[in-house]
Design a protein around this motif. Structure first.
Motif, PDB file in Angstrom:
ATOM      1  N   VAL A  53       4.756  -1.578   1.626  1.00  0.00           N
ATOM      2  CA  VAL A  53       3.654  -0.664   1.354  1.00  0.00           C
ATOM      3  C   VAL A  53       2.657  -1.275   0.378  1.00  0.00           C
ATOM      4  O   VAL A  53       1.459  -0.948   0.417  1.00  0.00           O
ATOM      5  CB  VAL A  53       4.185   0.692   0.845  1.00  0.00           C
ATOM      6  N   HIS A  67      -3.190  -0.120  -4.270  1.00  0.00           N
ATOM      7  CA  HIS A  67      -1.954  -0.189  -3.504  1.00  0.00           C
ATOM      8  C   HIS A  67      -0.834   0.451  -4.313  1.00  0.00           C
ATOM      9  O   HIS A  67      -0.957   0.663  -5.529  1.00  0.00           O
ATOM     10  CB  HIS A  67      -1.596  -1.635  -3.138  1.00  0.00           C
ATOM     11  N   LEU A  68       0.241   0.751  -3.643  1.00  0.00           N
ATOM     12  CA  LEU A  68       1.401   1.357  -4.291  1.00  0.00           C
ATOM     13  C   LEU A  68       1.954   0.435  -5.370  1.00  0.00           C
ATOM     14  O   LEU A  68       2.020  -0.781  -5.177  1.00  0.00           O
ATOM     15  CB  LEU A  68       2.483   1.619  -3.240  1.00  0.00           C
ATOM     16  N   LEU A  73       8.424   6.035  -6.975  1.00  0.00           N
ATOM     17  CA  LEU A  73       9.181   6.177  -5.735  1.00  0.00           C
ATOM     18  C   LEU A  73      10.604   5.663  -5.902  1.00  0.00           C
ATOM     19  O   LEU A  73      11.574   6.336  -5.522  1.00  0.00           O
ATOM     20  CB  LEU A  73       8.470   5.416  -4.611  1.00  0.00           C
ATOM     21  N   GLY A 189      -3.543   8.058  -4.402  1.00  0.00           N
ATOM     22  CA  GLY A 189      -2.918   7.435  -3.245  1.00  0.00           C
ATOM     23  C   GLY A 189      -1.436   7.182  -3.476  1.00  0.00           C
ATOM     24  O   GLY A 189      -0.605   7.410  -2.591  1.00  0.00           O
ATOM     25  N   GLU A 190      -1.099   6.700  -4.667  1.00  0.00           N
ATOM     26  CA  GLU A 190       0.308   6.479  -5.017  1.00  0.00           C
ATOM     27  C   GLU A 190       1.101   7.777  -4.929  1.00  0.00           C
ATOM     28  O   GLU A 190       2.223   7.809  -4.412  1.00  0.00           O
ATOM     29  CB  GLU A 190       0.406   5.919  -6.437  1.00  0.00           C
ATOM     30  N   ILE A 193       1.680   8.819  -1.189  1.00  0.00           N
ATOM     31  CA  ILE A 193       2.705   8.000  -0.541  1.00  0.00           C
ATOM     32  C   ILE A 193       4.091   8.357  -1.066  1.00  0.00           C
ATOM     33  O   ILE A 193       5.054   8.499  -0.305  1.00  0.00           O
ATOM     34  CB  ILE A 193       2.416   6.505  -0.775  1.00  0.00           C
ATOM     35  N   THR A 194       4.195   8.521  -2.375  1.00  0.00           N
ATOM     36  CA  THR A 194       5.491   8.841  -2.990  1.00  0.00           C
ATOM     37  C   THR A 194       6.006  10.191  -2.533  1.00  0.00           C
ATOM     38  O   THR A 194       7.171  10.331  -2.134  1.00  0.00           O
ATOM     39  CB  THR A 194       5.371   8.819  -4.519  1.00  0.00           C
ATOM     40  N   THR A 197       7.063  10.127   1.174  1.00  0.00           N
ATOM     41  CA  THR A 197       8.305   9.384   1.392  1.00  0.00           C
ATOM     42  C   THR A 197       9.505  10.150   0.870  1.00  0.00           C
ATOM     43  O   THR A 197      10.530  10.276   1.554  1.00  0.00           O
ATOM     44  CB  THR A 197       8.230   8.002   0.721  1.00  0.00           C
ATOM     45  N   SER A 257       9.472  -0.407   7.567  1.00  0.00           N
ATOM     46  CA  SER A 257       8.958  -1.425   6.647  1.00  0.00           C
ATOM     47  C   SER A 257       8.427  -2.630   7.406  1.00  0.00           C
ATOM     48  O   SER A 257       7.363  -3.178   7.073  1.00  0.00           O
ATOM     49  CB  SER A 257      10.062  -1.863   5.680  1.00  0.00           C
ATOM     50  N   LEU A 260       5.083  -1.689   9.052  1.00  0.00           N
ATOM     51  CA  LEU A 260       4.009  -1.599   8.062  1.00  0.00           C
ATOM     52  C   LEU A 260       3.548  -2.980   7.614  1.00  0.00           C
ATOM     53  O   LEU A 260       2.343  -3.262   7.541  1.00  0.00           O
ATOM     54  CB  LEU A 260       4.479  -0.786   6.853  1.00  0.00           C
TER      55      LEU A 260
END
Length: 351
Positions: A53, A67-68, A73, A189-190, A193-194, A197, A257, A260
């Protein structure tokens, strides 16, 4: 937010290296309590997923991407100590194989991206769970908030390190404003995504989510003279969860994964990330040094001698996921074995 070589002077880099080494040593010890036969395999997968990710830069403002970071997470899925190790494994693989993040700055990156994000995120996460209603939805909400706050916290931590050991003369006040401002946007964004997930894993196997443990221990009844836990409504396994094995979840996560990193990453934003943008705007990048692994066949997330950019980046992503899941799994398997070796015969008999 990978700090390259040359941003931070040698003495400060050495101090952060000591801090990072201490954090890893403490985390190795703490991870023994967090990892068991169910979660140890998941930890290696979490490291690989974070690697994948992190290749997916998303636009956050004009000419800037993010980005993450992954600390929130990892901490919520497998625990804070194991989370520090997960992100550290990712950073080590990125630095050695892909020339992403300076080797002399590895201590800075681990301290900032692994330690700070994990500690801040898990503290916020646990604090929110104490005041929110018990249930899976609260875990997802707390995950969102924890991840959101962890990113500007990491940006602030970098600024403090730079104020102590920066190699250029830059007004720190302007750096703080720029770093925190853009990383609040990246934090959104983080957080998304967290939360997505964590919510996805909770939906199928809530028992494997470290941050969701204990949700079913609110009520206890005495049955035949013994206290028995009565699961809360939010902790009851769903029909879907009952059908998803750990092996199926692991395989699904690995395939995700690989897809991605190997395919979706081609469509990631090409704009500089938050730190790169601020460094260019404020003149911090004037002292950037060439990476020691710049000649690596996988440098800059491409495979040497493969001319097709899509194929080159995809192969590099697949290789990165594979190497990270193997390295991470080896670390957590060793930690798990160490926990078993440390168990005394008396303790085993009592169990």
């Amino acid at each position: 937010m990978h700090v390259p070589d040359g941003f931070i002077n040698a003495p400060t880099s050495a101090v952060t290296g000591v801090v990072a080494a201490g954090a890893i040593a403490v985390s190795l010890r703490g991870a023994r309590r967090e990892l068991d036969e169910r979660t140890a395999p998941l930890a290696g997968l979490v490291a690989a997923f974070i690697f994948a990710v992190q290749m997916l830069n998303f636009p956050v403002a004009a000419g800037t991407s993010g980005h993450l970071l992954g600390g929130a997470l990892a901490a919520i899925l497998v625990g804070p100590f194991t989370g520090v190790l997960c992100v550290s494994v990712v950073l080590l693989m990125q630095g050695i194989l892909f020339a992403d993040g300076g080797l002399t700055a590895l201590g800075v990156n681990i301290t900032d991206m692994a330690l700070v994000t994990t500690v801040v995120a898990y503290a916020v996460f646990r604090g929110l769970l104490k005041i929110l209603p018990r249930g899976r939805r609260s875990v997802t909400v707390a995950s969102f908030a924890a991840a959101l706050l962890s990113v500007p916290a990491a940006a602030l931590a970098f600024t403090l390190v730079y104020a102590v050991g920066g190699t250029t003369e830059v007004a720190i006040g302007k750096v703080v404003t720029a770093m925190v401002g853009v990383h609040v946007l990246i934090g959104v964004g983080e957080a998304a995504i967290t939360a997505l997930t964590v919510g996805a894993v909770i939906a199928v196997r809530p028992d494997l989510v470290h941050g969701a443990r204990g949700l079913g221990q609110r009520l206890r009844l005495r049955v035949h003279g013994e206290l028995v836990d009565v699961p809360a409504e939010g902790a009851r396994p769903s029909p879907v969860a009952a059908r998803v094995s750990r092996r199926t979840l692991w395989a699904t996560g690995l395939v995700t994964s690989l897809v991605l990193a190997g395919f979706v990453s081609f469509y990631a934003s090409a704009d500089p990330d938050g730190l790169e943008k601020v460094a260019a705007d404020k003149g911090i990048d004037r002292t950037t040094e060439e990476h020691a692994a710049a000649d690596s066949p996988l440098a800059d997330y491409g495979v040497e001698d493969v001319d097709d950019s899509r194929l080159s980046g995809g192969l590099a992503g697949v290789i990165g996921v594979g190497v990270t899941v193997v390295a991470g799994s080896a670390v957590f398997w060793a930690v798990r074995r160490r926990r078993g070796a440390d168990a005394s015969p008396t303790a085993v008999e009592k169990v």
